[in-house]
Design a protein around this motif. Structure first.
Motif, PDB file in Angstrom:
ATOM      1  N   VAL A  65      13.353  37.831  53.667  1.00 40.97           N
ATOM      2  CA  VAL A  65      13.997  39.142  53.763  1.00 40.97           C
ATOM      3  C   VAL A  65      12.972  40.258  53.559  1.00 40.97           C
ATOM      4  O   VAL A  65      12.975  41.270  54.279  1.00 40.97           O
ATOM      5  CB  VAL A  65      15.139  39.245  52.728  1.00 40.97           C
ATOM      6  N   PHE A  66      12.085  40.074  52.574  1.00 44.91           N
ATOM      7  CA  PHE A  66      11.042  41.073  52.311  1.00 44.91           C
ATOM      8  C   PHE A  66      10.158  41.278  53.540  1.00 44.91           C
ATOM      9  O   PHE A  66       9.875  42.416  53.942  1.00 44.91           O
ATOM     10  CB  PHE A  66      10.186  40.629  51.116  1.00 44.91           C
TER      11      PHE A  66
ATOM     12  N   PRO B   8       8.031  45.629  60.086  1.00 44.05           N
ATOM     13  CA  PRO B   8       8.134  46.680  61.116  1.00 44.05           C
ATOM     14  C   PRO B   8       7.788  48.080  60.599  1.00 44.05           C
ATOM     15  O   PRO B   8       7.469  48.969  61.386  1.00 44.05           O
ATOM     16  CB  PRO B   8       9.617  46.623  61.530  1.00 44.05           C
ATOM     17  N   LEU B   9       7.869  48.259  59.269  1.00 47.67           N
ATOM     18  CA  LEU B   9       7.671  49.598  58.702  1.00 47.67           C
ATOM     19  C   LEU B   9       6.223  49.882  58.319  1.00 47.67           C
ATOM     20  O   LEU B   9       5.773  51.031  58.414  1.00 47.67           O
ATOM     21  CB  LEU B   9       8.573  49.770  57.472  1.00 47.67           C
ATOM     22  N   TRP B  10       5.493  48.870  57.885  1.00 53.09           N
ATOM     23  CA  TRP B  10       4.094  49.072  57.512  1.00 53.09           C
ATOM     24  C   TRP B  10       3.236  49.219  58.770  1.00 53.09           C
ATOM     25  O   TRP B  10       3.246  48.355  59.648  1.00 53.09           O
ATOM     26  CB  TRP B  10       3.580  47.897  56.693  1.00 53.09           C
TER      27      TRP B  10
ATOM     28  N   ILE C  96       3.148  53.506  51.811  1.00 51.73           N
ATOM     29  CA  ILE C  96       2.947  52.052  51.707  1.00 51.73           C
ATOM     30  C   ILE C  96       3.657  51.512  50.471  1.00 51.73           C
ATOM     31  O   ILE C  96       4.360  50.495  50.517  1.00 51.73           O
ATOM     32  CB  ILE C  96       1.446  51.714  51.657  1.00 51.73           C
ATOM     33  N   ALA C  97       3.474  52.217  49.357  1.00 51.41           N
ATOM     34  CA  ALA C  97       4.089  51.786  48.101  1.00 51.41           C
ATOM     35  C   ALA C  97       5.611  51.870  48.175  1.00 51.41           C
ATOM     36  O   ALA C  97       6.323  50.988  47.678  1.00 51.41           O
ATOM     37  CB  ALA C  97       3.565  52.628  46.945  1.00 51.41           C
ATOM     38  N   LEU C  98       6.130  52.936  48.806  1.00 57.47           N
ATOM     39  CA  LEU C  98       7.581  53.121  48.912  1.00 57.47           C
ATOM     40  C   LEU C  98       8.210  52.004  49.745  1.00 57.47           C
ATOM     41  O   LEU C  98       9.242  51.434  49.367  1.00 57.47           O
ATOM     42  CB  LEU C  98       7.896  54.477  49.531  1.00 57.47           C
TER      43      LEU C  98
ATOM     44  N   LEU D 182      10.914  49.262  48.337  1.00 56.01           N
ATOM     45  CA  LEU D 182      12.228  49.035  48.940  1.00 56.01           C
ATOM     46  C   LEU D 182      12.374  47.586  49.403  1.00 56.01           C
ATOM     47  O   LEU D 182      13.441  46.976  49.247  1.00 56.01           O
ATOM     48  CB  LEU D 182      12.440  49.988  50.110  1.00 56.01           C
ATOM     49  N   GLY D 183      11.291  47.041  49.953  1.00 54.61           N
ATOM     50  CA  GLY D 183      11.306  45.629  50.321  1.00 54.61           C
ATOM     51  C   GLY D 183      11.494  44.747  49.102  1.00 54.61           C
ATOM     52  O   GLY D 183      12.211  43.741  49.144  1.00 54.61           O
ATOM     53  N   GLY D 184      10.872  45.156  47.988  1.00 55.29           N
ATOM     54  CA  GLY D 184      11.033  44.408  46.748  1.00 55.29           C
ATOM     55  C   GLY D 184      12.457  44.443  46.233  1.00 55.29           C
ATOM     56  O   GLY D 184      12.947  43.462  45.673  1.00 55.29           O
TER      57      GLY D 184
END
Length: 201
Positions: A153-154, A160-162, A171-173, A177-179
């Motif tokens: 899922v992560f 697709p976002l990075w 990058i951190a955000l 959110l993935g976390g």
């Protein structure tokens, strides 16, 4: 099983605390990874992630198993998380060398390392949990499934976002959110496994 919590209440409480704990814990390696590629720093941050996750889990487990040792649970969870991060980063750092191996050898190595990573946390926690509930060995497999699902899922969320050249904050955000999505997935599956263990008892 505790008389103060039904299995349904255990799942709901576990899901809330463990999602929050893993999300907060994952911020350590997420922020560290955004700032540096230092493997030792990332392993240290991963160990901190494990400690925070273990502490959150203990808040629920101690209500169900009052005699469970919080230091032991937190300790094995932190060590297992550090081990998982170390193996993963070792593979990343030596990716070019691994790419030169014959495919059968690479497949065998990846299978062994991946299995070790997925089983590490559940195995460490089983060493503590087995003294408190029957069938605790099932916790090992449940954690492997939970973390595999969480990582899928992560990856599906963040890949697709990075994009190259993004600001560190973005990058951190995205990683954070993935976390959160990963944490909720893992918490839901392990919470279901915990309630099944309680029902078996």
């Amino acid at each position: 099983m505790s008389t103060t919590l039904t299995t349904r209440e255990v799942w709901k409480t576990w899901f809330a605390w463990v999602t929050a704990g893993e999300f907060l814990g994952f911020l350590a390696p997420a922020l560290t990874g955004a700032l540096t590629s230092s493997a030792p720093m990332l392993v240290f941050a991963g160990t901190a992630e494990g400690a925070i996750l273990g502490a959150a889990q203990c808040l629920v487990l101690r209500r169900t198993f009052p005699s469970l040792s919080a230091p032991r649970w937190i300790g094995v969870t932190a060590l297992a998380a550090g081990f998982a991060w170390a193996v993963t980063l070792l593979a990343v750092d030596h990716s070019q060398l691994l790419g030169t191996l014959p495919f059968p050898a690479l497949l065998a190595l990846v299978s062994v390392a991946g299995t070790g990573v997925l089983l590490s946390l559940g195995t460490g926690q089983w060493l503590v949990l087995r003294h408190h509930v029957a069938g605790a060995h099932l916790w090992v497999g449940a954690n492997a499934v939970a973390w595999a699902a969480g990582l899928v899922v992560f990856t599906a969320f963040t890949t697709p976002l990075w994009q190259p050249g993004q600001p560190v904050a973005l990058i951190a955000l995205i990683g954070a959110l993935g976390g959160l999505v990963m944490a909720a997935t893992m918490a839901a599956i392990t919470g279901s496994a915990l309630t099944r263990l309680l029902n078996r008892s």
